[in-house]
Design an enzyme around this catalytic site. Sequence first.
Site, PDB file in Angstrom:
ATOM      1  CD  GLU B 286      26.359 -77.043  59.633  1.00 28.08           C
ATOM      2  OE1 GLU B 286      27.146 -76.323  58.991  1.00 28.08           O
ATOM      3  OE2 GLU B 286      26.461 -77.226  60.852  1.00 28.08           O
ATOM      4  CD  GLU B 289      24.428 -80.665  53.936  1.00 32.40           C
ATOM      5  OE1 GLU B 289      24.636 -79.489  54.329  1.00 32.40           O
ATOM      6  OE2 GLU B 289      25.302 -81.360  53.390  1.00 32.40           O
ATOM      7  CB  CYS B 312      30.918 -72.698  60.840  1.00 26.97           C
ATOM      8  SG  CYS B 312      29.299 -73.379  60.990  1.00 26.97           S
ATOM      9  CB  SER B 332      27.357 -79.348  56.456  1.00 21.66           C
ATOM     10  OG  SER B 332      26.534 -78.377  55.871  1.00 21.66           O
ATOM     11  CE  LYS B 371      34.819 -67.464  59.495  1.00 21.21           C
ATOM     12  NZ  LYS B 371      33.874 -68.318  58.772  1.00 21.21           N
ATOM     13  CD  GLU B 374      34.989 -68.901  55.009  1.00 16.50           C
ATOM     14  OE1 GLU B 374      34.801 -67.926  55.758  1.00 16.50           O
ATOM     15  OE2 GLU B 374      34.396 -69.980  55.150  1.00 16.50           O
ATOM     16  CD  GLU B 379      35.972 -72.050  46.736  1.00 15.40           C
ATOM     17  OE1 GLU B 379      36.866 -71.611  45.981  1.00 15.40           O
ATOM     18  OE2 GLU B 379      36.215 -72.763  47.728  1.00 15.40           O
ATOM     19  CB  CYS B 516      34.979 -68.214  67.114  1.00 13.75           C
ATOM     20  SG  CYS B 516      34.288 -69.359  65.919  1.00 13.75           S
TER      21      CYS B 516
END
Lengths: 161, 592
Positions: B286, B289, B312, B332, B371, B374, B379, B516
Site C-alpha cells: 500500500e 502504491e 484493510c 488502494s 472478515k 471477506e 476472488e 478493530c
Amino acid sequence: MSSIKIELREEDVKRIKEICASFRNDPQELINVLHRCQEHFGYLPAEVQEVVSEELTVPVAKIYGVITFYSFFTMTPKGKHPISICMGTACYVRGAEKVLDEFKRELGLQVGQTTKDGKFSLSSLRCVGACGLAPVVLVGDKTYGRVAPDDVKNILKEYEQ
Amino acid sequence: METMKLTIDNKIIEVPKGTTLFKAARELGIEIPTLCYMELHDLNIENKPAGCRICVVEVQGRRNLAPSCATNCENGMVVKTHSTRVLNARRTVMEFILSDHPKECLICPKSGSCDLQNMAIRLGIREIPGTEIAKMSTYRKDTSPSIIRDLDKCIMCRRCETMCNDVQTVGALSAINRGFMAVVSPAFEQNLEHSTCTYCGQCVAVCPTGALTEVDHTPDILRALADPTKTVIVQTAPAVRAALGEEFGMEPGTLVTGKMVAALRVLGFKYVFDTDFAADLTIMEEGSEFLDRLSRHLKGDESAKLPILTSCCPGWVNFFESYFPDLKDIPSTAKSPQQMFGAIAKTYFAEKIGIGRKDLVVVSIMPCLAKKYECQREEFSTDGNRDVDYSISTRELAAFIKQANIDLNNLESEEFDSPMGESTGAGVIFGNTGGVIEAAVRTAYELNTGKKLEKVDFMELRGLEGVREATIDFNGTPIRIGIAHGLGNARKLLNDVRAGKSKFHAIEIMACPGGCIGGGGQPLHHGNSDIIKARAAAIYREDKKKILRKSHENPFIIKLYKEFLGKPNSEKAHHLLHTHYFDKKKKFIVKQ
C-alpha cells in the site's frame, strides 16, 4: 409481505421526483410524500419506495418500516373493483362477518389481498355512516345495504364482464 | 449555565439543564436498570428510544411513572428509583418482555453475556405468568455469511438500528411492522445477505440478547484439526491480543499475546502465525502504491488519483462497493492483511513446507465479523480453495479455548512461529483507528525522503475523535492525512472526495468505532467505552515494546521479497497481494 415486481415507467419516476421535490426532498416529510405517492399509484410497490429513498436520502429499510407500521399504507395494489365490508358495530351485530366470510370463500382471498387477475380486492373498514342499511358492503363507489351471505354471488356477478 | 436542583432517592443533586434523570442518578452512584438505553460517550453514540420501560422511576406529583432515560431533570423534582410502585412496575414490564421471549437460555449462544438474562437475575424474576396459555410471536431465522438474525429473541431495544443507521449510516436495518409482529429487519424483509449490510457487526456488538450473533465456525476448525491429512495454521489479528483476556476475567487492556500463542498451540495448530506479519506486508504494497500515485500526482499526472484510501477493512470495502461504487478506483488495490496472509501461506509457505494448498488449512482469529464474509469472497479462492479457509472472532476463540479445558490465565507465554509470525510495531497498531496510516507514514516517509525517521510516534494521528486530520512534513512536501472510524464518519470524507473537495493525499478508514479494537467480533463492551480506550492503549504499549517499529525493516518481509515476490508492486506481488472492487449498488429484487 407480498409484492409484485413492477417496472416503473419514466413518467412514473418523474412523478415521484416531482412529489418529493414539492416537499423540498425533506426526509422529515416522508409520510406526506408516501401519502401523495399512494394517491397517485394506488399502492406503494418496492420500486416506488426505492425512488423515494434516493430522493429523500432515507434508507429504504426505514421507508418499508413506516409503510408496514401504518395500516393506511399498502404494498398490494387494489383491485379494479375494491370491495369493502363494514365491520362497524351495527353491521357486525347484523352479520357482517358472515358476509365477509362469504366474500373470502367466493374470491379465495384474505382481507388485504387482491385477486390474481387484479379484478377484486378485499378489505374491511369501520362504519361508513349508513348503519340503517347494515350490514353494508361497498364495491368501488357503489353501496349495497342489508347484504346477506346469499347475496354475495349476485353482487360479484354484476362485475363479471 | 442553567442548572436544575432535585432530589433522587433522598439525595440532593444539581445538574445542568437538559440532563436526564437516568444520568443524574448515575452521577449519584445509582445505576437505574435499563435494557434499551446505551451510551458510548467517547464515541458520541447514544440510543434512547425509551422503549423497554425498565428504567421507569416515580416522580412526586406526576400521575404515571417516568422513563428516566427520556425525562429531563427539573427544579424541585423528588424522584424515587426503587419505591414499591417502581419495583412492581419494573417487574411487570420485565415479565411481559419475557413472556414473548424464548426460554432456551441453556443453549443460547448469548447465554452468560446476555443483558436480558442478567436483568432477569437482577430483578429477581422467578416466574413468567401466562406462559402456559399465551402464544409467542415468531419470525423466521436468517443466516448470512457473517451474522445470524434470530428475531424471536429480539426485544426491540433498537440499539442495532441506532448503530446501523445513525452511527454507520448503512441503513440496512429498521424496525418494521407493529405490535407482536414488530421486528428489526432489512427492507422488504429480505435476508441480510441481500440487503446493504456491510457485516461490520456493530449491531451484534450492542445486541443485548441472542437476536444477533455471529456465525460460529469453530466446528469446521475442530474438524480440520482432527484430520490427519491437513496441516492447520493460524493467524491472529492485532486487536485480538488486546481484548481476549477480558473473556477470562482479566482487566480490559491486558495484553495476552504470549498466552494466546500458547493456547493456540495447545489447541493443535501446527504453526501459530501473526496477521501483523501480513500487516507489514500490506504497508509495503500500500505504501509503495501511495508513493507511486503521489509522485505521479505531484508531477501533474492526472491519471494518478488522490487521495488514496486504505483497504484493510472489509466492512469499509463492502460499504464503498454499495454506496460509492463510482469511487471504486480510489482505494488502494492492496488486499487486507488477512487475505495477504492467506495468499502467501497457500503459495510461499505451503511450498516451503512441501505440501499442496488443499492440504493446508488457514484459520484466522479476527476482532471482526466482516472478515468471515471477506474470506468467502470468490476472488480470494484458487480452484475453489480459499486463501483463508475459516475466520473466527475473538469471542469464538475464547469459547474454543474454554471448551478445550485451557486455563489461559495460567499459561506460560510463548512466541509466534517463524517466518510468518515475525512483525514490527507498525503491524501491531493496525488494530487502532489511525494505526494503519501511522504505520504507512513510518515507511513511506523513509522510502520517500531517504532519511531516517527519528520520532516514530505520530501522536497527531491518534485519538478517538470520529474524523481527524493531520499534516506530515515529507522533507518539505506537506502530506495531508485524513482519518475516519465508524462508517458514518467515513461517509463525510467520501462525500467530499466525490464532490472533488477533498484536500487529503491519503485517508484511512475503519468501519468500527475505535477501529478493530472496537470490532464486531470483540468481547462485548456492554456500553462501556473505557474498555475500548484501554484496548487502544494496550496496542500502543505493544508497539512501544518492539525493537523494530517500521514495516520495511522487518527482516522476514525483506526475505520474502528477495526469495519470492521480487519487489513491492511487482507482477507477482500484484497477482497475489492486490485485488479489485465491484459495483454492488443494490438493485432490490422483490419476490412475487
